[in-house]
Enzyme design. Structure first.
Site, PDB file in Angstrom:
ATOM      1  N   ASP A  65       0.880  -1.162   0.000  1.00  0.00           N
ATOM      2  CA  ASP A  65       0.000   0.000   0.000  1.00  0.00           C
ATOM      3  C   ASP A  65       0.919   1.214   0.000  1.00  0.00           C
ATOM      4  OD1 ASP A  65      -1.500   2.216   0.767  1.00  0.00           O
ATOM      5  OD2 ASP A  65      -2.798   1.060   2.097  1.00  0.00           O
ATOM      6  N   VAL A  66       0.871   2.028  -1.057  1.00  0.00           N
ATOM      7  CA  VAL A  66       1.853   3.117  -1.177  1.00  0.00           C
ATOM      8  C   VAL A  66       1.704   4.181  -0.088  1.00  0.00           C
ATOM      9  CG1 VAL A  66       2.178   2.810  -3.670  1.00  0.00           C
ATOM     10  CG2 VAL A  66       0.471   4.465  -2.837  1.00  0.00           C
ATOM     11  N   ASN A  92       2.269   6.058 -10.062  1.00  0.00           N
ATOM     12  CA  ASN A  92       1.004   6.018 -10.810  1.00  0.00           C
ATOM     13  C   ASN A  92      -0.208   5.749  -9.917  1.00  0.00           C
ATOM     14  OD1 ASN A  92      -0.778   5.322 -13.294  1.00  0.00           O
ATOM     15  ND2 ASN A  92      -0.782   3.430 -12.092  1.00  0.00           N
ATOM     16  N   TYR A 158      -8.912  15.569  -4.762  1.00  0.00           N
ATOM     17  CA  TYR A 158      -8.162  15.065  -5.927  1.00  0.00           C
ATOM     18  C   TYR A 158      -7.345  16.191  -6.572  1.00  0.00           C
ATOM     19  CZ  TYR A 158      -7.252  12.579 -10.339  1.00  0.00           C
ATOM     20  OH  TYR A 158      -6.648  11.978 -11.411  1.00  0.00           O
ATOM     21  N   LYS A 162      -3.236  16.423  -6.784  1.00  0.00           N
ATOM     22  CA  LYS A 162      -2.482  16.424  -8.053  1.00  0.00           C
ATOM     23  C   LYS A 162      -1.696  17.722  -8.234  1.00  0.00           C
ATOM     24  CE  LYS A 162      -3.751  12.304  -9.541  1.00  0.00           C
ATOM     25  NZ  LYS A 162      -2.787  11.210  -9.717  1.00  0.00           N
TER      26      LYS A 162
HETATM   27  P1  NAD Z   1      -7.107   2.645 -12.104  1.00  0.00           P
HETATM   28  O1  NAD Z   1      -8.132   2.746 -11.028  1.00  0.00           O
HETATM   29  O2  NAD Z   1      -7.216   1.567 -13.108  1.00  0.00           O
HETATM   30  O3  NAD Z   1      -5.638   2.571 -11.487  1.00  0.00           O
HETATM   31  C1  NAD Z   1      -5.279   3.036 -10.221  1.00  0.00           C
HETATM   32  C2  NAD Z   1      -4.398   1.982  -9.586  1.00  0.00           C
HETATM   33  O4  NAD Z   1      -3.887   2.470  -8.340  1.00  0.00           O
HETATM   34  C3  NAD Z   1      -5.186   0.700  -9.287  1.00  0.00           C
HETATM   35  O5  NAD Z   1      -4.455  -0.417  -9.790  1.00  0.00           O
HETATM   36  C4  NAD Z   1      -5.248   0.665  -7.780  1.00  0.00           C
HETATM   37  O6  NAD Z   1      -5.273  -0.636  -7.240  1.00  0.00           O
HETATM   38  C5  NAD Z   1      -3.954   1.387  -7.428  1.00  0.00           C
HETATM   39  N1  NAD Z   1      -3.957   1.889  -6.060  1.00  0.00           N
HETATM   40  C6  NAD Z   1      -4.903   2.643  -5.451  1.00  0.00           C
HETATM   41  N2  NAD Z   1      -4.564   2.862  -4.174  1.00  0.00           N
HETATM   42  C7  NAD Z   1      -3.379   2.235  -3.972  1.00  0.00           C
HETATM   43  C8  NAD Z   1      -2.517   2.108  -2.862  1.00  0.00           C
HETATM   44  N3  NAD Z   1      -2.823   2.650  -1.673  1.00  0.00           N
HETATM   45  N4  NAD Z   1      -1.370   1.415  -3.016  1.00  0.00           N
HETATM   46  C9  NAD Z   1      -1.053   0.839  -4.204  1.00  0.00           C
HETATM   47  N5  NAD Z   1      -1.838   0.926  -5.297  1.00  0.00           N
HETATM   48  C10 NAD Z   1      -2.981   1.624  -5.178  1.00  0.00           C
HETATM   49  O7  NAD Z   1      -7.125   4.071 -12.814  1.00  0.00           O
HETATM   50  P2  NAD Z   1      -6.059   4.739 -13.822  1.00  0.00           P
HETATM   51  O8  NAD Z   1      -6.828   5.632 -14.687  1.00  0.00           O
HETATM   52  O9  NAD Z   1      -5.172   3.738 -14.421  1.00  0.00           O
HETATM   53  O10 NAD Z   1      -5.241   5.670 -12.808  1.00  0.00           O
HETATM   54  C11 NAD Z   1      -3.826   5.680 -12.746  1.00  0.00           C
HETATM   55  C12 NAD Z   1      -3.342   7.075 -12.383  1.00  0.00           C
HETATM   56  O11 NAD Z   1      -3.653   7.957 -13.455  1.00  0.00           O
HETATM   57  C13 NAD Z   1      -3.993   7.662 -11.137  1.00  0.00           C
HETATM   58  O12 NAD Z   1      -3.019   8.347 -10.372  1.00  0.00           O
HETATM   59  C14 NAD Z   1      -4.994   8.661 -11.699  1.00  0.00           C
HETATM   60  O13 NAD Z   1      -5.261   9.728 -10.840  1.00  0.00           O
HETATM   61  C15 NAD Z   1      -4.254   9.118 -12.946  1.00  0.00           C
HETATM   62  N6  NAD Z   1      -5.109   9.717 -13.964  1.00  0.00           N
HETATM   63  C16 NAD Z   1      -6.005   8.965 -14.659  1.00  0.00           C
HETATM   64  C17 NAD Z   1      -6.816   9.582 -15.604  1.00  0.00           C
HETATM   65  C18 NAD Z   1      -7.816   8.834 -16.431  1.00  0.00           C
HETATM   66  O14 NAD Z   1      -8.600   9.486 -17.155  1.00  0.00           O
HETATM   67  N7  NAD Z   1      -7.863   7.522 -16.400  1.00  0.00           N
HETATM   68  C19 NAD Z   1      -6.688  10.951 -15.843  1.00  0.00           C
HETATM   69  C20 NAD Z   1      -5.771  11.683 -15.113  1.00  0.00           C
HETATM   70  C21 NAD Z   1      -4.972  11.056 -14.170  1.00  0.00           C
END
Ligand code: NAD
Length: 260
Positions: A65-66, A92, A158, A162
């Site tokens: 857990d990060v 990420n 959020y 960010k």
């Molecule tokens: P996602 O929900 O598929 O991925 C997020 C990942 O983070 C998941 O695998 C989850 O298990 C992991 N995670 C959450 N809490 C955690 C913890 N405490 N320890 C370890 N892992 C943890 O969604 P995504 O879109 O792939 O998101 C990835 C990143 O991209 C995030 O930081 C998100 O804010 C960012 N992001 C996504 C978008 C989008 O449109 N998809 C846009 C902007 C930013």
């Protein structure tokens, strides 16, 4: 041009789904050894390790857990034990949290978002930089969001996390540059992953979203992964302390495409 990352040891947090998964696969295709951090999706992480290995790549899954300092320290020690260190960290892992105007929001929900998106990234960067500064090379790539810049009603935690991550990265970049280490942010726009499935799977939500994207399509995880490997590679050797937007133009004032 093919990006060659043979010999580079990469750790991607939150790698069992979405952007993390796509980035891990793309790093592996470029020849990097990839450590896949996951929090609870052990099956997904193991399946991804097997997929990378089946393609001739090298991967390992590391649970943590990060937002837990001891778990993060243990994860980096495991990476040391397996590969003797790390060259690229991709921060990420993230959540967007419960949607509510600030005055209705709950403190535990705020803490969850900030603990994972900001403190979690700090904890991982801290461990990575200790190693990278010592070896005088490395890259920390932070996945922020267009919401490091664009406000978002219902998601003040959020956006704060960010924006904070972006400024944290810029400060770390100043500290690390004299030691040969780069720190960058990649800010995705709307990318089709599980995090925003409620929006893109709903016809009205999808239509509303497309109005905000000049290129007229939702991004795919590969759109982000391709830029991530570039930023982490030596092709980007003169880039640090900045954010690269991968957003189909979302930050380019789409409301001004007409009229004004
Ligand atoms: P996602 O929900 O598929 O991925 C997020 C990942 O983070 C998941 O695998 C989850 O298990 C992991 N995670 C959450 N809490 C955690 C913890 N405490 N320890 C370890 N892992 C943890 O969604 P995504 O879109 O792939 O998101 C990835 C990143 O991209 C995030 O930081 C998100 O804010 C960012 N992001 C996504 C978008 C989008 O449109 N998809 C846009 C902007 C930013």
């Amino acid at each position: 041009m093919m990006i060659d990352l043979h010999g580079r040891r990469v750790l991607v947090t939150g790698a069992s789904s979405g952007l993390g998964r796509a980035m891990a696969l793309t790093f592996a295709v470029c020849g990097a050894q990839v450590a896949l951090n996951y929090r609870s999706d052990e099956d997904e992480a193991s399946a991804l390790v097997q997929q990378i290995q089946a393609g001739g790549g090298t991967a390992v899954a590391l649970q943590a857990d990060v937002s837990d300092p001891a778990a993060v320290a243990a994860m980096f020690e495991q990476a040391d034990a397996v590969w003797g260190g790390i060259d690229i960290l991709v921060n990420n892992a993230g959540i967007d949290g419960a949607r509510a105007p600030a005055w209705e929001g709950q403190v535990p929900d705020w803490n969850d978002v900030v603990d994972i998106n900001l403190t979690g990234a700090y904890l991982c960067a801290r461990q990575a930089l200790q190693r990278m500064v010592r070896q005088r090379s490395g890259v920390v790539l932070n996945i922020t969001s267009v919401h490091e810049r664009i406000p978002w009603g219902g998601h003040s935690a959020y956006t704060a996390s960010k924006a904070g991550l972006s400024m944290m990265a810029r400060s770390m970049a100043l500290e690390a540059a004299p030691h040969g280490v780069r720190v960058l942010c990649l800010a995705p726009g709307a990318i089709q992953t599980p995090i925003n499935e409620d929006v893109w799977s709903d016809p009205q939500g999808c239509e509303d979203l497309l109005q905000k994207i000049p290129m007229g399509r939702i991004g795919q995880p590969e759109d982000v992964a391709n830029v991530a490997v570039f930023l982490a590679s030596d092709l980007a050797a003169y880039m640090t302390g900045t954010t690269v937007y991968v957003d189909g133009g979302m930050t380019n004032y789409p409301g001004f495409a007409h009229g004004g």
